[in-house]
Design an enzyme around this catalytic site. Structure first.
Site, PDB file in Angstrom:
ATOM      1  N   GLY A 125     -22.407 -32.445   8.464  1.00 47.56           N
ATOM      2  CA  GLY A 125     -22.136 -31.476   9.625  1.00 47.56           C
ATOM      3  C   GLY A 125     -22.736 -32.065  11.049  1.00 47.56           C
ATOM      4  O   GLY A 125     -23.249 -33.371  10.967  1.00 47.56           O
TER       5      GLY A 125
ATOM      6  N   GLY B  35     -26.739 -32.750  10.448  1.00 49.18           N
ATOM      7  CA  GLY B  35     -26.884 -33.631   9.251  1.00 49.18           C
ATOM      8  C   GLY B  35     -26.396 -35.027   9.510  1.00 49.18           C
ATOM      9  O   GLY B  35     -27.362 -35.737   9.226  1.00 49.18           O
TER      10      GLY B  35
ATOM     11  N   TYR C  13     -27.668 -13.624   9.565  1.00 38.77           N
ATOM     12  CA  TYR C  13     -27.991 -15.006   9.923  1.00 38.77           C
ATOM     13  C   TYR C  13     -29.425 -15.079  10.036  1.00 38.77           C
ATOM     14  O   TYR C  13     -30.185 -16.146   9.778  1.00 38.77           O
ATOM     15  CB  TYR C  13     -26.922 -15.817  10.834  1.00 38.77           C
ATOM     16  CG  TYR C  13     -27.520 -17.230  11.026  1.00 38.77           C
ATOM     17  CD1 TYR C  13     -26.538 -18.260   9.842  1.00 38.77           C
ATOM     18  CD2 TYR C  13     -27.957 -17.964  11.623  1.00 38.77           C
ATOM     19  CE1 TYR C  13     -26.873 -19.628   9.951  1.00 38.77           C
ATOM     20  CE2 TYR C  13     -27.983 -19.298  11.883  1.00 38.77           C
ATOM     21  CZ  TYR C  13     -27.484 -20.174  10.802  1.00 38.77           C
ATOM     22  OH  TYR C  13     -27.647 -21.408  11.133  1.00 38.77           O
TER      23      TYR C  13
ATOM     24  N   LYS D 268     -32.466 -17.017   8.062  1.00 38.30           N
ATOM     25  CA  LYS D 268     -33.578 -18.242   8.807  1.00 38.30           C
ATOM     26  C   LYS D 268     -34.865 -18.117   8.616  1.00 38.30           C
ATOM     27  O   LYS D 268     -35.632 -18.677   8.330  1.00 38.30           O
ATOM     28  CB  LYS D 268     -32.755 -18.455   9.871  1.00 38.30           C
ATOM     29  CG  LYS D 268     -31.319 -19.491   9.928  1.00 38.30           C
ATOM     30  CD  LYS D 268     -31.655 -20.631   8.974  1.00 38.30           C
ATOM     31  CE  LYS D 268     -30.328 -21.238   8.729  1.00 38.30           C
ATOM     32  NZ  LYS D 268     -30.340 -22.590   7.985  1.00 38.30           N
TER      33      LYS D 268
ATOM     34  N   THR E 159     -32.334 -24.875  19.487  1.00 34.88           N
ATOM     35  CA  THR E 159     -31.861 -24.007  20.184  1.00 34.88           C
ATOM     36  C   THR E 159     -30.235 -24.202  20.044  1.00 34.88           C
ATOM     37  O   THR E 159     -29.960 -25.056  19.051  1.00 34.88           O
ATOM     38  CB  THR E 159     -32.158 -24.292  21.762  1.00 34.88           C
ATOM     39  OG1 THR E 159     -31.457 -23.380  22.585  1.00 34.88           O
ATOM     40  CG2 THR E 159     -31.805 -25.518  22.065  1.00 34.88           C
ATOM     41  N   ASN E 160     -29.446 -23.628  20.888  1.00 36.30           N
ATOM     42  CA  ASN E 160     -27.858 -24.070  20.569  1.00 36.30           C
ATOM     43  C   ASN E 160     -27.694 -25.387  20.863  1.00 36.30           C
ATOM     44  O   ASN E 160     -28.027 -26.249  21.682  1.00 36.30           O
ATOM     45  CB  ASN E 160     -27.162 -23.416  21.669  1.00 36.30           C
ATOM     46  CG  ASN E 160     -27.366 -22.089  21.868  1.00 36.30           C
ATOM     47  OD1 ASN E 160     -26.900 -21.054  21.027  1.00 36.30           O
ATOM     48  ND2 ASN E 160     -27.935 -21.506  22.742  1.00 36.30           N
TER      49      ASN E 160
ATOM     50  N   HIS F 113     -18.990 -22.476  17.560  1.00 30.42           N
ATOM     51  CA  HIS F 113     -19.675 -22.034  18.576  1.00 30.42           C
ATOM     52  C   HIS F 113     -19.327 -22.119  20.098  1.00 30.42           C
ATOM     53  O   HIS F 113     -18.425 -22.620  20.258  1.00 30.42           O
ATOM     54  CB  HIS F 113     -21.133 -22.782  18.409  1.00 30.42           C
ATOM     55  CG  HIS F 113     -21.965 -22.388  17.394  1.00 30.42           C
ATOM     56  ND1 HIS F 113     -22.253 -23.207  16.432  1.00 30.42           N
ATOM     57  CD2 HIS F 113     -22.383 -20.981  16.899  1.00 30.42           C
ATOM     58  CE1 HIS F 113     -22.939 -22.640  15.540  1.00 30.42           C
ATOM     59  NE2 HIS F 113     -23.064 -21.391  15.744  1.00 30.42           N
TER      60      HIS F 113
ATOM     61  N   TRP G 205     -14.859 -14.674  26.223  1.00 30.38           N
ATOM     62  CA  TRP G 205     -15.486 -13.455  25.893  1.00 30.38           C
ATOM     63  C   TRP G 205     -16.801 -13.169  26.738  1.00 30.38           C
ATOM     64  O   TRP G 205     -17.587 -14.068  27.138  1.00 30.38           O
ATOM     65  CB  TRP G 205     -16.139 -13.447  24.530  1.00 30.38           C
ATOM     66  CG  TRP G 205     -14.912 -13.035  23.322  1.00 30.38           C
ATOM     67  CD1 TRP G 205     -13.652 -13.337  23.599  1.00 30.38           C
ATOM     68  CD2 TRP G 205     -15.211 -12.475  22.206  1.00 30.38           C
ATOM     69  NE1 TRP G 205     -13.017 -12.942  22.506  1.00 30.38           N
ATOM     70  CE2 TRP G 205     -14.051 -12.434  21.638  1.00 30.38           C
ATOM     71  CE3 TRP G 205     -16.283 -12.011  21.538  1.00 30.38           C
ATOM     72  CZ2 TRP G 205     -13.917 -11.888  20.389  1.00 30.38           C
ATOM     73  CZ3 TRP G 205     -16.273 -11.384  20.304  1.00 30.38           C
ATOM     74  CH2 TRP G 205     -15.105 -11.517  19.840  1.00 30.38           C
TER      75      TRP G 205
ATOM     76  N   ASP H 109     -21.629  -9.788  24.873  1.00 31.99           N
ATOM     77  CA  ASP H 109     -22.325 -11.117  25.392  1.00 31.99           C
ATOM     78  C   ASP H 109     -23.066 -11.756  24.446  1.00 31.99           C
ATOM     79  O   ASP H 109     -23.299 -13.008  24.460  1.00 31.99           O
ATOM     80  CB  ASP H 109     -22.830 -10.541  26.674  1.00 31.99           C
ATOM     81  CG  ASP H 109     -22.119 -10.572  27.946  1.00 31.99           C
ATOM     82  OD1 ASP H 109     -21.340 -11.574  28.051  1.00 31.99           O
ATOM     83  OD2 ASP H 109     -22.169  -9.772  28.696  1.00 31.99           O
TER      84      ASP H 109
END
Length: 389
Positions: free
Chosen positions: A15, A18, A138, A142, A166-167, A181, A242, A350
């Site tokens: 991933g 990973g 989700y 977590k 974070t993102n 994402h 979006w 949003d």
């Protein structure tokens, strides 16, 4: 303490994070690494996970495997997001304990924090008010994962650390439009809109053959391709994204996240996170060989009263910097060389309006980020183009 010969299992090694952790460990001389693809090992299968640990007996575990996606996927597959992630976490963490793993690093997400948490978000704001509805399942999974690590440490004296990135974005990112994402989805949309305008059907075919969209690939008719692209807001020289473009987001380059993770894995113990130097020896007692006596606290339950309440032992990992989604789109447009129109559909959600994290704990533990967003966006587009060749 882990040495260069320690056997380290990286769950989710193919991933985004990973793979970066795997490469970071390799670059530091840690070559005794174990990885299994999803086809080779289904982490939601308890018996399969037990068999894997029985055979491999890793010294350390990095739990970077998860069932993930963006706003649309989180809203559509709510049951999957909570159940799949809970199964993965329960199976890996329980078997790590049963097999005497010395160190475990659990990777979560900053979506664990309340929707209206004070900004920037400190670790202590966890569970202080309601979560963002669109990714509640989700987030709950977590939160359960980091609490498992914390609770095993408190009850059994283990050394499990949870980091909340974070993102993330970077090499091996997910560019599939159905479940990617915000940044990779935006980047691919802008790129395809440019190709449509340029009439570069050969490049469009290469892109869709690499990552089909709802079964539509490069062999589909031009009309079918245009119709499916339009469903995702991709038109001739125009992209519809979006939301309003006003939410603020923080982004961290995945290789920076990997470096932070490996730094924590190799250099940070639970006692360092909670600030109690003699935590392990005083409250768990060591056996004659220096190992933690795992039966010492069996059945005790709860934190040791003399230590007070111990919680929020996880570590935020990010840059401490933010930009709006609209500003991100401008960086993407620049990187792609897109000269068309970017439109925001305010009728779409949003998500959380702001998600900046406080990274002072991470800094105090000896790590800060290196890659700034302006460079990272360009790096990601370069990687994406190379992935198509």
């Amino acid at each position: 303490m882990l040495d260069k010969n320690s056997k380290i299992y990286v769950a989710g090694h193919n991933g985004l994070v990973g793979s970066a952790i795997w490469n970071n460990l390799k670059s530091r001389g840690y070559n005794n690494l174990i990885g299994r693809s999803h086809k080779e090992l289904d982490l939601t299968d308890q018996n399969a996970v037990k068999k894997f640990f029985d055979e491999e007996l890793p010294d350390a575990v990095v739990l970077a495997a998860a069932f993930v996606g963006g706003i649309m996927a989180n809203m559509l597959y709510r049951a999957d997001f909570i159940m799949m992630n809970m199964k993965i976490q329960c199976n890996v963490i329980s078997e790590a304990y049963a097999h005497g793993v010395k160190k475990l690093l659990f990777l979560g997400s900053t979506c664990i924090y309340p929707k209206n948490a004070p900004q920037p978000m400190k670790e202590d704001c966890l569970l202080t008010s309601p979560l963002e509805y669109t990714n509640e399942e989700y987030a709950i999974a977590k939160i359960a994962g980091l609490k498992m690590c914390e609770s095993y440490n408190l009850q059994y004296g283990t050394n499990y650390i949870a980091v909340m990135p974070t993102n993330l974005y970077g090499p091996n990112d997910n560019f599939h439009l159905e479940n990617s994402h915000v940044m990779p989805a935006m980047m691919r949309k802008v790129y395809l809109a440019k190709l449509v305008h340029d009439g570069a059907w050969d490049k469009i075919a290469i892109d869709l053959n690499k990552r089909p969209v709802e079964g539509v690939d490069g062999s589909s008719s031009h009309d079918d391709i245009l119709n499916i692209l339009a469903k995702y807001g991709i038109y001739d020289n125009k992209v519809v994204l979006w939301g309003t473009g006003t939410p603020l987001r923080e982004f961290l380059w995945s290789e920076d996240m990997a470096d932070a993770s490996v730094h924590v894995l190799l250099n940070v113990d639970f006692k360092d996170v909670i600030g109690i130097e003699k935590y392990s020896s005083v409250h768990y007692g060591a056996s004659t060989d220096g190992a933690i006596d795992r039966n010492h606290s069996a059945g005790r339950g709860g934190a040791i009263p003399s230590l007070g309440e111990i919680r929020n032992c996880h570590i935020n990992v990010g840059t401490g910097k933010e930009l709006t989604i609209r500003e991100l789109s401008e960086l993407v447009v620049k990187a792609v060389g897109f000269e068309g129109e970017v439109e925001f559909d305010a009728s779409k959600p949003d998500g959380t309006m702001r998600k900046l994290i406080d990274v002072s704990k991470l800094h105090s533990l000896g790590w800060t980020h290196k890659v700034e967003i302006e460079d990272g966006v360009g790096n990601l587009f370069q990687w994406y183009k190379e992935s198509l060749s």
